[in-house]
Design a protein around this motif. Structure first.
Motif, PDB file in Angstrom:
ATOM      1  N   UNK A 140     -17.744  11.485 -15.138  1.00 16.81           N
ATOM      2  CA  UNK A 140     -18.894  10.939 -14.184  1.00 16.81           C
ATOM      3  C   UNK A 140     -19.090  11.916 -12.978  1.00 16.81           C
ATOM      4  N   UNK A 141     -18.568  13.046 -12.921  1.00  7.36           N
ATOM      5  CA  UNK A 141     -18.671  14.019 -11.552  1.00  7.36           C
ATOM      6  C   UNK A 141     -19.391  14.992 -12.027  1.00  7.36           C
ATOM      7  N   UNK A 142     -20.218  15.396 -11.452  1.00 12.74           N
ATOM      8  CA  UNK A 142     -20.829  16.762 -11.376  1.00 12.74           C
ATOM      9  C   UNK A 142     -20.743  17.712 -10.255  1.00 12.74           C
ATOM     10  N   UNK A 143     -20.405  18.891 -10.749  1.00 12.41           N
ATOM     11  CA  UNK A 143     -20.110  20.175  -9.714  1.00 12.41           C
ATOM     12  C   UNK A 143     -21.526  20.643  -9.112  1.00 12.41           C
TER      13      UNK A 143
ATOM     14  N   UNK B 172     -12.973  27.293 -10.085  1.00  6.70           N
ATOM     15  CA  UNK B 172     -11.356  26.726 -10.555  1.00  6.70           C
ATOM     16  C   UNK B 172     -11.380  25.432 -10.049  1.00  6.70           C
ATOM     17  N   UNK B 173     -11.535  25.095  -8.926  1.00  7.84           N
ATOM     18  CA  UNK B 173     -11.388  23.691  -8.353  1.00  7.84           C
ATOM     19  C   UNK B 173     -12.228  22.625  -9.363  1.00  7.84           C
ATOM     20  N   UNK B 174     -13.595  23.043  -9.490  1.00 11.23           N
ATOM     21  CA  UNK B 174     -14.321  21.991 -10.336  1.00 11.23           C
ATOM     22  C   UNK B 174     -13.885  21.861 -11.465  1.00 11.23           C
ATOM     23  N   UNK B 175     -13.497  22.972 -12.067  1.00 12.17           N
ATOM     24  CA  UNK B 175     -13.095  22.808 -13.787  1.00 12.17           C
ATOM     25  C   UNK B 175     -11.646  22.203 -13.696  1.00 12.17           C
ATOM     26  N   UNK B 176     -10.923  22.384 -12.823  1.00  8.54           N
ATOM     27  CA  UNK B 176      -9.597  21.645 -12.732  1.00  8.54           C
ATOM     28  C   UNK B 176      -9.881  20.154 -12.682  1.00  8.54           C
TER      29      UNK B 176
END
Length: 336
Positions: free
Chosen positions: A68-71, A117-121
């Protein structure tokens, strides 16, 4: 309200076993999607309380395998424009139950890749991209992410993601023609090139001049990085060049503010000596003295529609590959 007293390590099955109910019942309690009797609900919540868990965002993620987060990736420059788009998108997404992780990246490939990378991790469910890069490694990283992505206000033809934007070529073409219609013959241009949106705006400017029978003068085209400071620096370069120009088309309102300040400091009168046309239509443009004429983007609609498209994709439905929203010329006292 339940307190989170320790890290979640128990799965839904273990919670169900401990509470003596079915996995489906735990799921319904945590997600709140279907009716559960008050007795069973309290039974599940008592177990969660005992074990130190909380029926919140984390618990729902356990059930639905979603965070439930969007980058949101935006560039550091053009603060006011991107803030307006972001705030509209964030409102729509939060109304739908999502939180937004904002990454402000520098205009370097390494910075973009680090934040991707941070968002995908962190397993974001989807992404709004407002920063454009031409690096193929970043393209590959985005394509392999396998999450819904929407491009907000930018145009990257090599990426197979939906776009919500204006027609940048047409907007620049119309802005240049607006100045030409007022009798301007020597129109300088300040903007950024080397990426699709900037290049299309440059081409719109060139095409309008060509159709008007005016030659393109590279010396009247000065780069800027969409900040107030870069607009001021670009204007200083134009003045130092000793070239003749009766107007400046500035491809962001924030740069235009710097252009106007430097021109006024140099003793030029706006618009008597120099007309200045901006681009974006940020709210501040109407409160300058003189007020800034600008090619106004539908900033609110871009933010809302980008978020709406992303929510549609998250539901497994399709959206149009490109959604174009109309721009308009916003008149102001900076053009005479």
């Amino acid at each position: 309200m339940l307190e989170l007293r320790k890290e979640v390590s128990m799965g839904i099955k273990e919670i169900a076993k401990e509470a003596g109910v079915s996995v489906a019942t735990v799921s319904r309690v945590l997600n709140g999607t279907k009716f559960v009797s008050e007795d069973l609900k309290q039974q599940v919540l008592a177990c969660i309380e005992k074990e130190g868990y909380v029926a919140n965002h984390v618990a729902r993620s356990m059930v639905l395998k979603k965070t439930f987060t969007i980058g949101l990736i935006i560039p550091e420059v053009s603060e006011l424009y991107h803030q307006m788009v972001f705030s509209q998108a964030e409102h729509v997404l939060e109304e739908a139950g999502y939180k937004v992780l904002v990454c402000r990246v520098k205009d370097t490939v390494s910075s973009v890749r680090v934040y991707l990378d941070l968002l995908l991790e962190n397993r974001v469910d989807g992404m709004l991209l407002m920063h454009e890069t031409s690096n193929p490694k970043v393209y590959d990283q985005l394509k392999k992410s396998q999450i819904p992505i929407v491009l907000a206000g930018i145009d990257i033809p090599d990426l197979p993601f939906p776009q919500v934007r204006i027609d940048d070529f047409q907007a620049s073409y119309d802005g240049t023609n607006y100045l030409l219609s007022l009798g301007k013959k020597h129109i300088a241009l300040i903007g950024g090139w080397g990426y699709s949106v900037g290049d299309k705006r440059l081409q719109g400017y060139k095409t309008a001049l060509e159709e008007a029978g005016l030659s393109f003068d590279p010396a009247l085209v000065v780069p800027g990085n969409y900040t107030v400071e870069s607009g001021s620096e670009a204007m200083e370069r134009l003045l130092a060049s000793k070239k003749t120009f009766d107007s400046v088309f500035v491809l962001s309102d924030e740069m235009a503010i710097g252009v106007m300040r430097t021109a006024l400091d140099a003793g030029l009168r706006i618009p008597q000596d120099l007309s200045v046309l901006g681009f974006d239509g940020i709210a501040l443009s109407r409160f300058l003295n003189p007020t800034l004429a600008t090619v106004s983007q539908p900033i609110i609609q871009i933010g809302v529609q980008s978020a709406t498209h992303l929510l549609t994709l998250l539901q497994g439905e399709k959206v149009a590959p490109v959604t174009l929203i109309a721009h308009r010329i916003q008149t102001g006292d900076s053009v005479g």
